[in-house]
Design an enzyme around this catalytic site. Structure first.
Site: not given
Ligand code: DQA
Length: 144
Positions: A22, A74, A80, A87, A100-102, A111
């Site tokens: 992250y 985010n 997930h 909703d 998402h960062l990743s 994920r």
């Molecule tokens: C996340 C990816 C998610 O799977 C994870 O639970 C996070 C960060 C991301 O920003 O990459 O907490 O949302």
């Protein structure tokens, strides 16, 4: 125009939490970058982080009538798992960018499914803290 930026559970630990995935930037540093880019783009940016699903949903409900023009979210782990968050997002009329960062699609199978993506305007993932900055430009492009 005001853009709301929501950060879900555990993102308050950015900088310390699995930095190899992250990044080393703290949430406060990321928020400052988003606000700064907002100034350059002529957008007002409001940020909110919570570890609680209900608090995020309550903030989304407030955004329906508080003049919010667009949303970056985010949802972190709730991406997930959360039908309720999905909703709440589906009830919004403004553009929504899931961030998402990743790159969640290159990670563990659990994920790779997002409850949020089908109700988002678009999704940006995999660019670390730049994901938020790209998302801010994307939401502005949609608004224009
Ligand atoms: C996340 C990816 C998610 O799977 C994870 O639970 C996070 C960060 C991301 O920003 O990459 O907490 O949302």
């Amino acid at each position: 125009m005001t853009i709301l930026v929501l950060h879900g559970p555990n993102l308050n630990l950015l900088g310390q939490r699995e930095p190899e995935i992250y990044g080393r930037q703290t949430l406060a540093e990321i928020d400052r970058e988003i606000v700064q880019l907002g100034i350059e783009l002529g957008l007002s940016v409001e940020t909110f982080q919570s570890n609680h699903e209900g608090a995020l949903i309550d903030r989304l409900h407030l955004s329906i009538n508080d003049g919010t023009s667009g949303l970056l979210i985010n949802p972190a782990g709730l991406t997930h798992t959360s039908v309720a968050l999905r909703d709440a997002i589906a009830a919004l009329k403004v553009p929504v960018v899931e961030v998402h960062l990743s790159n969640i699609h290159g990670r563990e199978p659990f994920r790779q499914h997002s409850f949020i993506s089908p109700v988002a305007t678009g999704v940006i993932c995999g660019f670390g803290h730049h994901s938020y900055l790209l998302a801010l430009r994307a939401v502005l492009a949609r608004l224009n």
